[in-house]
Scaffold this motif. Sequence first.
Motif, PDB file in Angstrom:
ATOM      1  N   SER A   1       0.833  -1.204   0.000  1.00 31.63           N
ATOM      2  CA  SER A   1       0.000   0.000   0.000  1.00 31.63           C
ATOM      3  C   SER A   1       0.869   1.256   0.000  1.00 31.63           C
ATOM      4  O   SER A   1       2.098   1.193   0.158  1.00 31.63           O
ATOM      5  CB  SER A   1      -0.894   0.005   1.242  1.00 31.63           C
ATOM      6  OG  SER A   1      -0.095   0.151   2.412  1.00 31.63           O
ATOM      7  N   ASP A   2       0.218   2.404  -0.162  1.00 28.61           N
ATOM      8  CA  ASP A   2       0.952   3.675  -0.097  1.00 28.61           C
ATOM      9  C   ASP A   2       1.666   3.816   1.247  1.00 28.61           C
ATOM     10  O   ASP A   2       2.803   4.292   1.312  1.00 28.61           O
ATOM     11  CB  ASP A   2      -0.001   4.859  -0.297  1.00 28.61           C
ATOM     12  CG  ASP A   2      -0.567   4.936  -1.701  1.00 28.61           C
ATOM     13  OD1 ASP A   2      -0.112   4.158  -2.573  1.00 28.61           O
ATOM     14  OD2 ASP A   2      -1.468   5.763  -1.932  1.00 28.61           O
ATOM     15  N   LEU A   3       0.990   3.430   2.317  1.00 24.54           N
ATOM     16  CA  LEU A   3       1.590   3.481   3.647  1.00 24.54           C
ATOM     17  C   LEU A   3       2.847   2.637   3.703  1.00 24.54           C
ATOM     18  O   LEU A   3       3.902   3.076   4.189  1.00 24.54           O
ATOM     19  CB  LEU A   3       0.579   2.990   4.687  1.00 24.54           C
ATOM     20  CG  LEU A   3       1.096   2.853   6.119  1.00 24.54           C
ATOM     21  CD1 LEU A   3       1.055   4.195   6.834  1.00 24.54           C
ATOM     22  CD2 LEU A   3       0.282   1.819   6.900  1.00 24.54           C
ATOM     23  N   GLU A   4       2.750   1.418   3.214  1.00 20.52           N
ATOM     24  CA  GLU A   4       3.884   0.495   3.256  1.00 20.52           C
ATOM     25  C   GLU A   4       5.015   0.951   2.346  1.00 20.52           C
ATOM     26  O   GLU A   4       6.194   0.785   2.685  1.00 20.52           O
ATOM     27  CB  GLU A   4       3.394  -0.908   2.891  1.00 20.52           C
ATOM     28  CG  GLU A   4       2.519  -1.508   3.976  1.00 20.52           C
ATOM     29  CD  GLU A   4       1.597  -2.618   3.502  1.00 20.52           C
ATOM     30  OE1 GLU A   4       1.023  -3.310   4.354  1.00 20.52           O
ATOM     31  OE2 GLU A   4       1.442  -2.793   2.275  1.00 20.52           O
TER      32      GLU A   4
ATOM     33  N   LEU B   1       4.378   2.675  10.516  1.00 21.91           N
ATOM     34  CA  LEU B   1       3.678   1.520   9.961  1.00 21.91           C
ATOM     35  C   LEU B   1       2.634   0.992  10.941  1.00 21.91           C
ATOM     36  O   LEU B   1       1.482   0.745  10.571  1.00 21.91           O
ATOM     37  CB  LEU B   1       4.693   0.415   9.628  1.00 21.91           C
ATOM     38  CG  LEU B   1       4.128  -0.875   9.045  1.00 21.91           C
ATOM     39  CD1 LEU B   1       3.527  -0.630   7.665  1.00 21.91           C
ATOM     40  CD2 LEU B   1       5.214  -1.952   8.975  1.00 21.91           C
ATOM     41  N   THR B   2       3.034   0.801  12.189  1.00 15.65           N
ATOM     42  CA  THR B   2       2.124   0.246  13.192  1.00 15.65           C
ATOM     43  C   THR B   2       0.912   1.142  13.401  1.00 15.65           C
ATOM     44  O   THR B   2      -0.240   0.679  13.403  1.00 15.65           O
ATOM     45  CB  THR B   2       2.865   0.044  14.535  1.00 15.65           C
ATOM     46  OG1 THR B   2       3.934  -0.880  14.337  1.00 15.65           O
ATOM     47  CG2 THR B   2       1.935  -0.497  15.594  1.00 15.65           C
ATOM     48  N   LEU B   3       1.152   2.436  13.573  1.00 22.51           N
ATOM     49  CA  LEU B   3       0.054   3.370  13.810  1.00 22.51           C
ATOM     50  C   LEU B   3      -0.806   3.532  12.569  1.00 22.51           C
ATOM     51  O   LEU B   3      -2.035   3.623  12.653  1.00 22.51           O
ATOM     52  CB  LEU B   3       0.598   4.724  14.250  1.00 22.51           C
ATOM     53  CG  LEU B   3       1.349   4.742  15.588  1.00 22.51           C
ATOM     54  CD1 LEU B   3       1.932   6.122  15.847  1.00 22.51           C
ATOM     55  CD2 LEU B   3       0.434   4.323  16.727  1.00 22.51           C
ATOM     56  N   GLY B   4      -0.170   3.577  11.411  1.00 21.74           N
ATOM     57  CA  GLY B   4      -0.912   3.765  10.162  1.00 21.74           C
ATOM     58  C   GLY B   4      -1.831   2.612   9.828  1.00 21.74           C
ATOM     59  O   GLY B   4      -2.842   2.776   9.146  1.00 21.74           O
ATOM     60  N   ARG B   5      -1.502   1.433  10.320  1.00 22.96           N
ATOM     61  CA  ARG B   5      -2.330   0.249  10.070  1.00 22.96           C
ATOM     62  C   ARG B   5      -3.525   0.174  11.022  1.00 22.96           C
ATOM     63  O   ARG B   5      -4.413  -0.663  10.825  1.00 22.96           O
ATOM     64  CB  ARG B   5      -1.480  -1.013  10.198  1.00 22.96           C
ATOM     65  CG  ARG B   5      -0.604  -1.274   8.986  1.00 22.96           C
ATOM     66  CD  ARG B   5       0.318  -2.460   9.213  1.00 22.96           C
ATOM     67  NE  ARG B   5       0.928  -2.898   7.956  1.00 22.96           N
ATOM     68  CZ  ARG B   5       1.911  -3.800   7.885  1.00 22.96           C
ATOM     69  NH1 ARG B   5       2.402  -4.342   8.997  1.00 22.96           N
ATOM     70  NH2 ARG B   5       2.407  -4.150   6.715  1.00 22.96           N
TER      71      ARG B   5
END
Length: 231
Positions: free
Chosen positions: A151-154, A223-227
């Motif tokens: 994903s964009d986040l990843e 990553l953790t917070l964005g998920r």
Amino acid sequence: MSGHKRFWKAVSVAQENGLFEPRLDGRPIRLPQGKVLAVRSSALAEAIAGEWGQIAEGASFTPDSLPLTRMAGTMIERIAPDPQATRDMLLGFGVDDGLCYCADGISPVAEQVFAWLSGYGIHPIVTDGLMPVVQPEGYLEALGQLLAMQSDLELAVLGVLAQATGSLLLSLAVVGGAVSLVDAVLWANNDEKSQLATWGQDDELVRTMENREKDILDAGMFLTLGRQVSI
């Protein structure tokens, strides 16, 4: 943001159109290209707001003071409009990946990564020498397919991790949950630790290791917070 000083009194988070916006004195934060800083995760938005809130009144700040904000800005303004450009850039790290050079033998961390990659049909050639490795046919295609799943986040996280570690393969394994952040830091700083053991204290080398560790841990937090997105 370089050279700016804190000008706001209050920091908050507001929900707008299904996204969460950190705000300064009730106003949205504008990124360099003019887009509003807004993310899908309230937890990430709160952490970003916390970065701004921790800056002392009247204190100067730079992008280095705001790592989560910086990653969010990259995700929103650079990655989201054209994710494939970021995938192509990241693929360049995998062409000559640092994890494939194992002068002291394949480390336990590398073994974890290679075992995880095998599940995606990725079997990189590893060397104990210094000459560039020519990877097998299909390697880059399979790696590209794995990047297409991100994903964009990843992708934003991978950009930071690959730069910090010099390894796209390791970074993908971290994002995929196969390798811990602690192990990623240990692997990435291994050469510097060996130099310190051989030559003694080197403050510049220590700062390099500390900065690298911070980049990796910040990326992991993002990553953790964005998920943490409610469906």
